[in-house]
Design a protein around this motif. Structure first.
Motif, PDB file in Angstrom:
ATOM      1  N   ASP A 163       0.686  -1.079  -0.042  1.00 23.15           N
ATOM      2  CA  ASP A 163      -0.046  -0.194  -0.202  1.00 23.15           C
ATOM      3  C   ASP A 163       0.930   1.043  -0.032  1.00 23.15           C
ATOM      4  O   ASP A 163       0.597   2.102  -0.520  1.00 23.15           O
ATOM      5  CB  ASP A 163      -0.767  -0.058   1.354  1.00 23.15           C
ATOM      6  CG  ASP A 163      -1.909  -1.033   1.314  1.00 23.15           C
ATOM      7  OD1 ASP A 163      -2.243  -1.501   0.135  1.00 23.15           O
ATOM      8  OD2 ASP A 163      -2.646  -1.619   2.237  1.00 23.15           O
ATOM      9  N   ARG A 195       2.589   1.636  -3.434  1.00 23.72           N
ATOM     10  CA  ARG A 195       1.475   2.513  -4.384  1.00 23.72           C
ATOM     11  C   ARG A 195       1.343   3.835  -3.842  1.00 23.72           C
ATOM     12  O   ARG A 195       1.153   4.721  -4.985  1.00 23.72           O
ATOM     13  CB  ARG A 195       0.311   1.578  -4.270  1.00 23.72           C
ATOM     14  CG  ARG A 195      -0.818   2.041  -5.499  1.00 23.72           C
ATOM     15  CD  ARG A 195      -2.048   1.263  -5.156  1.00 23.72           C
ATOM     16  NE  ARG A 195      -2.067  -0.254  -5.289  1.00 23.72           N
ATOM     17  CZ  ARG A 195      -2.267  -1.037  -3.998  1.00 23.72           C
ATOM     18  NH1 ARG A 195      -2.452  -0.539  -2.995  1.00 23.72           N
ATOM     19  NH2 ARG A 195      -1.920  -2.296  -4.281  1.00 23.72           N
ATOM     20  N   GLU A 196       1.328   4.335  -2.806  1.00 21.14           N
ATOM     21  CA  GLU A 196       0.729   5.605  -2.438  1.00 21.14           C
ATOM     22  C   GLU A 196       1.777   6.654  -2.876  1.00 21.14           C
ATOM     23  O   GLU A 196       1.587   7.763  -3.332  1.00 21.14           O
ATOM     24  CB  GLU A 196       0.625   5.644  -0.736  1.00 21.14           C
ATOM     25  CG  GLU A 196       0.196   7.162  -0.252  1.00 21.14           C
ATOM     26  CD  GLU A 196      -1.154   7.518  -0.666  1.00 21.14           C
ATOM     27  OE1 GLU A 196      -1.409   8.811  -0.587  1.00 21.14           O
ATOM     28  OE2 GLU A 196      -2.048   6.694  -0.971  1.00 21.14           O
TER      29      GLU A 196
END
Length: 471
Positions: free
Chosen positions: A21, A24-25
């Motif tokens: 996560d 991706r951020e």
């Protein structure tokens, strides 16, 4: 990230985002994030927990605690006061709600330990297992129908109230009820009457809603409803006829007729706050002003805060038939009614007789505690300090003090010594010579009462030079 952990931006013991996560951020490869996490783990800043991710360590390495960032001494930040509206500043400037709501001698606090919590929880649990959809959505019809019906039946018998369920609106206590009726039935600048002394909470709500407040004196017969010639009639008159708050007098028959006649002639509303009428310890409870005459111009308010417990946040309005629909719509628009599950449980609690049984038990208990308190006053302070109006009712009494003394200072001294009382002078809108202390006796047993009274007596001795036998 190491610096953010050192500065506490990421709190100790908190969970870091998953590597996938975070990558991706940040628009970086997952391998980059994995490398950073492994580096932090090797230095002791984070730890991995199998199956639950990566967490910041509770205890950080010494190098982190003594990093150059943490040794910089910065000037303390002084926050500027927030800019408030005139209405907000007025509200806060007159705020009087006490942070002390329990113990000797908090006025108006019922003994919440005596409520049958287990029984009520059983009713709630059974109803909550398979709740109807109607009790899980917003309410737009004035509250739970079963509770409104139960209240209509109870109030007819117990308080001589003339109304059916369609005229009852469930509120979150008296404050919301006052706010609702004043918003819908008054305009800014309208004149309203209140009792002098009276409940400061009502006074503050009227003030914040932009109404012109006139305080009308209370004597041994209740409010004095005089309207001088060529004076403007009020739009509303707020009264506590069964047990005046805070003095405790009962509105006489003559004054009731005067109020009703004034309201009919000038087309104004009487707002009857019946906050604790169930607790009258001698004789029958006085009937409501609302039921005194057919089609009386009276809006009746009640609450479960005194009979059950304050955190329940349930009260009710009984309104004339012509007001029922507009006030129901307004309540839904302003407050979006809810708590229907607990309202349904309370309806069953009333319908099965548990409510009346609880009131009978508490009436007996509070009567005993009031007698004990008045006995202490008479024995250790004397008749001059006894309540001026000795009606045996309610959850508090007013301890008389010599005229002109500083009851605010005495209350502050008592608070510093652990005893919570309220100065009578704070219930007046205009300065008065009368002084006293409100003593709540409902939530303290006899041993606690005697110990706290000894402290209060010492405070009075220090302030007034009273010499009496020790308790």
């Amino acid at each position: 990230m190491q610096g953010a952990i050192a500065e506490g931006i990421f709190p100790r013991g908190s969970r870091l985002p998953a590597t996938r996560d975070l990558a991706r951020e940040l628009s970086v490869s997952r391998n980059t994030v994995l490398t950073v996490y492994e580096h932090l783990m090797s230095q002791g800043y984070v730890m991995a927990r199998t199956g639950s991710g990566t967490w910041i360590a509770e205890t950080l390495p010494d190098s982190c605690l003594h990093s150059p960032r943490s040794t910089v001494v910065s000037e303390p930040t002084v926050s500027k006061p927030a800019a408030l509206s005139k209405r907000g500043a007025t509200l806060l400037g007159h705020a009087n709600a006490s942070p002390y709501q329990w113990g000797a001698f908090v006025p108006g606090a019922p003994d919440v330990r005596q409520f049958p919590h287990k029984l009520f929880s059983q009713i709630q649990s059974r109803l909550n297992r398979e709740p109807d959809i109607e009790r899980l959505i917003y309410s737009s019809n004035g509250g739970c129908p079963q509770l409104r019906q139960a209240l209509a039946e109870y109030l007819s018998v117990a308080r001589s109230v003339r109304a059916d369920a369609s005229q009852i609106i469930i509120t979150e206590g008296v404050h919301q009820a006052v706010d609702l009726v004043t918003r819908v039935l008054c305009d800014a600048g309208d004149t309203v009457w209140i009792e002098e002394p009276g409940y400061w909470g009502t006074r503050n709500l009227l003030r914040i809603n932009g109404l012109k407040i006139q305080a009308k004196a209370v004597d041994e017969q209740g409010i004095i409803p005089d309207l001088p010639p060529r004076s403007k009639a009020p739009k509303m008159i707020f009264v506590t006829p069964s047990h005046q708050y805070p003095l405790g007098v009962h509105l006489s028959l003559e004054r009731r007729r005067q109020l009703l006649d004034l309201a009919r002639r000038h087309k104004c509303w009487l707002v009857e706050d019946d906050y604790d009428s169930e607790f009258r310890f001698s004789g029958q409870p006085f009937p409501s002003l609302q039921g005194f005459e057919p089609d009386a111009p009276v809006i009746y308010m009640g609450t479960f805060s005194k009979t059950l417990y304050p955190a329940l946040r349930l009260g009710y309005l009984v309104v004339p038939a012509s007001l029922a629909q507009p006030l129901r719509v307004a309540a839904a628009e302003l407050y979006r009614g809810g708590h229907l599950l607990i309202q349904r449980a309370l309806a069953e609690f009333i319908q099965k007789g548990h409510y009346m049984a609880h009131i009978r038990r508490m009436r007996k208990l509070y009567s005993q505690r009031r007698r004990f308190m008045t006995g202490l006053i008479e024995r250790y302070l004397g008749a001059a300090f006894m309540p001026a109006f000795s009606h045996e009712a309610g959850l508090h009494l007013v301890l008389n003090l010599p005229a002109g003394c500083d009851d605010v200072a005495i209350a502050a001294l008592a608070l510093r010594r652990g005893v919570k009382v309220r100065p009578l002078s704070q219930y007046y809108m205009h300065p008065q010579e009368r002084r006293g202390l409100l003593l709540g006796y409902a939530c303290v047993d006899e041993r606690q009462c005697q110990d706290a009274f000894g402290i209060l007596k010492a405070c009075l001795s220090d302030a007034l030079g009273i010499i009496r036998p020790e308790i």
